[in-house]
Design a protein around this motif. Structure first.
Motif, mmCIF file in Angstrom:
data_model
loop_
_atom_site.group_PDB
_atom_site.id
_atom_site.type_symbol
_atom_site.label_atom_id
_atom_site.label_comp_id
_atom_site.label_asym_id
_atom_site.label_seq_id
_atom_site.Cartn_x
_atom_site.Cartn_y
_atom_site.Cartn_z
ATOM 1 N N GLY A 252 -2.536 -2.285 38.870
ATOM 2 C CA GLY A 252 -0.864 -2.159 39.195
ATOM 3 C C GLY A 252 0.128 -3.307 39.690
ATOM 4 O O GLY A 252 -0.854 -4.053 40.213
ATOM 5 N N THR A 253 0.750 -3.112 40.663
ATOM 6 C CA THR A 253 2.003 -3.227 41.208
ATOM 7 C C THR A 253 1.687 -3.374 43.096
ATOM 8 O O THR A 253 2.640 -2.119 43.562
ATOM 9 C CB THR A 253 3.244 -4.244 41.125
ATOM 10 N N PHE A 254 1.408 -3.910 44.115
ATOM 11 C CA PHE A 254 1.391 -3.350 45.306
ATOM 12 C C PHE A 254 2.182 -4.463 45.937
ATOM 13 O O PHE A 254 2.499 -5.485 46.020
ATOM 14 C CB PHE A 254 0.169 -3.381 45.826
ATOM 15 N N VAL A 255 2.088 -3.691 47.491
ATOM 16 C CA VAL A 255 3.242 -4.260 48.920
ATOM 17 C C VAL A 255 1.405 -5.670 49.219
ATOM 18 O O VAL A 255 0.518 -5.075 49.631
ATOM 19 C CB VAL A 255 3.164 -3.907 49.784
ATOM 20 N N ALA A 256 2.457 -6.783 49.028
ATOM 21 C CA ALA A 256 1.424 -8.115 49.336
ATOM 22 C C ALA A 256 0.453 -6.716 50.771
ATOM 23 O O ALA A 256 1.162 -6.448 52.239
ATOM 24 C CB ALA A 256 1.739 -8.731 50.087
ATOM 25 N N LYS A 257 -0.367 -7.623 51.022
ATOM 26 C CA LYS A 257 -1.704 -6.807 52.453
ATOM 27 C C LYS A 257 -1.188 -7.811 52.884
ATOM 28 O O LYS A 257 -1.598 -6.917 54.207
ATOM 29 C CB LYS A 257 -3.011 -6.457 51.720
ATOM 30 N N ASN A 258 -1.033 -9.061 53.190
ATOM 31 C CA ASN A 258 -1.247 -9.564 54.672
ATOM 32 C C ASN A 258 0.089 -9.378 55.482
ATOM 33 O O ASN A 258 0.118 -9.417 56.211
ATOM 34 C CB ASN A 258 -0.837 -10.711 53.904
ATOM 35 N N PHE A 259 0.879 -7.989 55.452
ATOM 36 C CA PHE A 259 2.123 -7.664 56.179
ATOM 37 C C PHE A 259 1.761 -7.223 57.512
ATOM 38 O O PHE A 259 0.789 -5.782 57.044
ATOM 39 C CB PHE A 259 3.008 -6.937 55.409
ATOM 40 N N PRO A 260 2.053 -6.760 58.316
ATOM 41 C CA PRO A 260 1.617 -6.691 59.604
ATOM 42 C C PRO A 260 1.948 -4.962 59.730
ATOM 43 O O PRO A 260 3.344 -4.862 58.638
ATOM 44 C CB PRO A 260 2.062 -7.129 60.570
ATOM 45 N N GLU A 261 1.652 -3.696 60.181
ATOM 46 C CA GLU A 261 2.049 -2.689 59.868
ATOM 47 C C GLU A 261 2.737 -2.952 60.978
ATOM 48 O O GLU A 261 3.071 -2.889 62.178
ATOM 49 C CB GLU A 261 0.715 -1.346 60.541
ATOM 50 N N ILE A 262 4.360 -1.505 60.689
ATOM 51 C CA ILE A 262 5.417 -1.449 61.558
ATOM 52 C C ILE A 262 5.389 0.227 61.357
ATOM 53 O O ILE A 262 5.505 0.814 60.836
ATOM 54 C CB ILE A 262 6.638 -2.332 60.441
ATOM 55 N N LYS A 263 4.767 0.625 63.243
ATOM 56 C CA LYS A 263 5.521 2.051 63.490
ATOM 57 C C LYS A 263 6.296 1.921 63.893
ATOM 58 O O LYS A 263 6.543 1.064 65.111
ATOM 59 C CB LYS A 263 4.252 1.773 64.084
ATOM 60 N N LEU A 264 7.835 2.986 63.505
ATOM 61 C CA LEU A 264 8.801 3.092 64.900
ATOM 62 C C LEU A 264 8.428 4.676 64.788
ATOM 63 O O LEU A 264 8.206 5.204 64.492
ATOM 64 C CB LEU A 264 9.372 3.092 63.855
ATOM 65 N N SER A 265 8.705 4.281 66.297
ATOM 66 C CA SER A 265 8.571 6.042 67.172
ATOM 67 C C SER A 265 9.957 6.519 66.697
ATOM 68 O O SER A 265 10.836 6.040 65.801
ATOM 69 C CB SER A 265 8.763 5.836 68.442
ATOM 70 N N ARG A 266 10.649 8.364 67.444
ATOM 71 C CA ARG A 266 11.784 8.134 66.820
ATOM 72 C C ARG A 266 13.325 7.605 67.308
ATOM 73 O O ARG A 266 13.720 7.064 67.188
ATOM 74 C CB ARG A 266 11.833 10.028 67.357
ATOM 75 N N SER A 267 12.461 7.399 69.113
ATOM 76 C CA SER A 267 13.800 6.147 69.817
ATOM 77 C C SER A 267 14.064 5.016 69.034
ATOM 78 O O SER A 267 15.060 4.647 68.753
ATOM 79 C CB SER A 267 13.123 6.598 70.942
ATOM 80 N N ASP A 268 12.184 4.737 68.081
ATOM 81 C CA ASP A 268 12.787 3.350 67.559
ATOM 82 C C ASP A 268 13.359 3.299 67.305
ATOM 83 O O ASP A 268 14.521 2.403 66.321
ATOM 84 C CB ASP A 268 11.685 2.595 67.673
ATOM 85 N N GLU A 269 13.241 4.728 65.806
ATOM 86 C CA GLU A 269 14.250 5.024 64.757
ATOM 87 C C GLU A 269 16.146 5.168 65.141
ATOM 88 O O GLU A 269 16.139 4.749 64.452
ATOM 89 C CB GLU A 269 13.614 5.680 63.859
#
Length: 487
Positions: free
Chosen positions: A77-94
């Protein structure tokens, strides 16, 4: 499948559908909605969900694979590239992210500089008593058009349409050298001339190239904000001196020079802006002496030199400068029209060479085609004939306008008939609310300045410039009638 449900196709958009899909998938990856390593649905599944041809989705995936957003694993299959940093957003950030509109407001600090807050004057009204602009209806536009077309279509195209000298068109500098030497008594060669996009660019180059933060610059209390703002932007300290019926006060200037070092003086010697008075001959001699004695630069603005009505205008300071202290700057905006941004900065060879290097980093070169077209008009005498014609027309309009002011507004305005220039420096009765009058006139399709631009450093109030050159006799009569009725 739920993560891709936000992808929406706009069939009415000019953008290709596969690019719409690709761009929206990129956006989901950037936001972290599609995390690194996420397995995308097959092209067949996504095509079915979006109701598009499978080939369209294949093109979108191929685009993202080529750009490195996706990775393809054969048989898996096709995947999002693995070298992207993990992006975590808190509710306030969102919540914060939802409030931010990057097209409206930068995420970085943008300095707020009060001196840059100048309104931009645009032509929009049917009638105008402006700041003193030329009448573009008189401009030699047919001759300019022919010369411009000739420059576009004839000669060596590689040289004609390629990079040129950062000093500006050689032909224009040659013609300008002859023209300025003949009409202004200068002693120039092409090495003394830098072509600029109007006086304001000349001011910027001199301010950026010859001033340091903390340098003292002297200007008239009544002066031009365009010049002052360039000096302020360079970090200079503005020192003001008064002016009178004969130009700037040189006694006041000398007192400043005795107290502190002065780096530069800005002067409109031919017709002082905004009052239109000429700097008297004895003051010109003394100003050059003070510049040599105290070592300050004179920036001489060629403002309205060609439009002097009583006699030939006094020759520039630059022509009598024996110490190399004067930089002389002018443009063709008053000769033809403000839309043609070609001017000249004249000075000692080493200063011009230095400023040409600086000009290169903000504007590689000017409009060579237009510059050569103007050189053609200078060489063939077109501009010279146009100036002689314009001088006669503007003198007639000045006389009519001043007569109208005397007849219709005698009890409400004070002014001196200007010896030159394109505007009348006018003082309104103190009982008249000038800003309110300007607003009311605008509703009648008449523009004139409310004078606020001239009040920043001056103690003289309720005064403004009323330009007459850009209006024909009928328009001048209508304009004065509107003012009379409003008052």
């Amino acid at each position: 499948m739920q993560l891709l449900s936000s992808v929406v196709i706009d069939k009415l958009s000019r953008q290709a559908v596969y690019l719409q899909i690709a761009n929206q998938l990129m956006s989901l990856i950037r936001k972290g909605t599609l995390p690194s390593g996420y397995r995308l649905m097959s092209t067949r599944q996504l095509a079915s969900m979006l109701n598009v041809h499978r080939r369209t989705v294949v093109l979108a995936y191929d685009e993202l694979l080529a750009q490195g957003w996706l990775e393809s694993h054969v048989g898996n299959g096709t995947f999002v590239a693995k070298n992207f940093p993990e992006i975590k957003l808190s509710r306030s950030d969102e919540h914060t992210k939802k409030q931010i509109k990057p097209s409206k407001k930068a995420g970085f600090e943008v300095p707020i500089l009060s001196h840059l807050n100048r309104s931009v004057l645009k032509s929009g009204t049917g009638l105008h008593l402006d700041d003193g602009f030329p009448d573009a209806r008189l401009a030699p536009l047919e001759e300019l058009s022919r010369a411009y077309r000739s420059q576009l279509l004839t000669g060596n195209s590689y040289a004609r349409l390629g990079y040129g000298d950062t000093h500006g068109s050689l032909w224009l500098r040659q013609e300008l050298s002859v023209y300025l030497n003949e009409t202004r008594g200068l002693n120039t060669t092409i090495a003394n001339i830098l072509i600029v996009r109007g006086t304001i660019m000349g001011l910027y180059l001199v301010s950026a190239g010859l001033l340091k933060p903390g340098d003292n610059v002297v200007v008239s209390e009544l002066g031009w904000a365009g010049a002052n703002n360039n000096f302020l932007q360079a970090g200079a300290n503005l020192l003001t001196i008064p002016s009178d019926d004969y130009g700037i006060d040189l006694d006041a200037l000398e007192k400043l020079c005795l107290k502190q070092p002065i780096r530069l003086l800005y002067v409109t010697s031919h017709h002082h802006y905004p009052t239109t008075v000429a700097l008297r001959a004895d003051r010109r001699v003394r100003l050059l002496q003070l510049a040599e004695q105290f070592g300050f630069i004179i920036f001489e603005d060629d403002y309205d030199y060609d439009f002097h009505y009583l006699s030939k205008p006094l020759l520039p300071l630059a022509g009598a400068d024996q110490a190399g202290m004067v930089l002389y700057c002018g443009s063709f905006t008053k000769a033809i029209s403000p839309v043609f941004r070609v001017g000249y900065l004249v000075g000692p060879e080493n200063a011009i060479a230095h400023l040409a290097k600086l000009r290169r980093i903000i504007d590689r070169q000017g409009d060579t085609i237009l510059e050569n077209a103007l050189a053609d008009l200078l060489q063939n005498g077109v501009i010279q004939r146009h100036l002689r014609k314009s001088l006669r027309v503007y003198r007639q309009r000045r006389d009519l306008f001043c007569e109208l002011l005397n007849m219709e507004l005698e009890n409400y305005v004070e002014f001196q008939v200007p010896d030159g220039g394109m505007a009348v420096w006018t003082k309104f009765d103190q009982k008249i609310d000038l800003p309110l009058l300007a607003q009311k006139a605008l509703k009648k399709d008449l523009y004139f300045s409310d004078g606020s631009a001239h009040q920043q450093y001056s103690r003289i109030k309720n005064t403004t410039r009323l330009g007459f050159a850009s209006s024909d006799p009928h328009e001048l009569e209508k304009s004065v009638t509107i003012l009379k009725n409003l008052i």
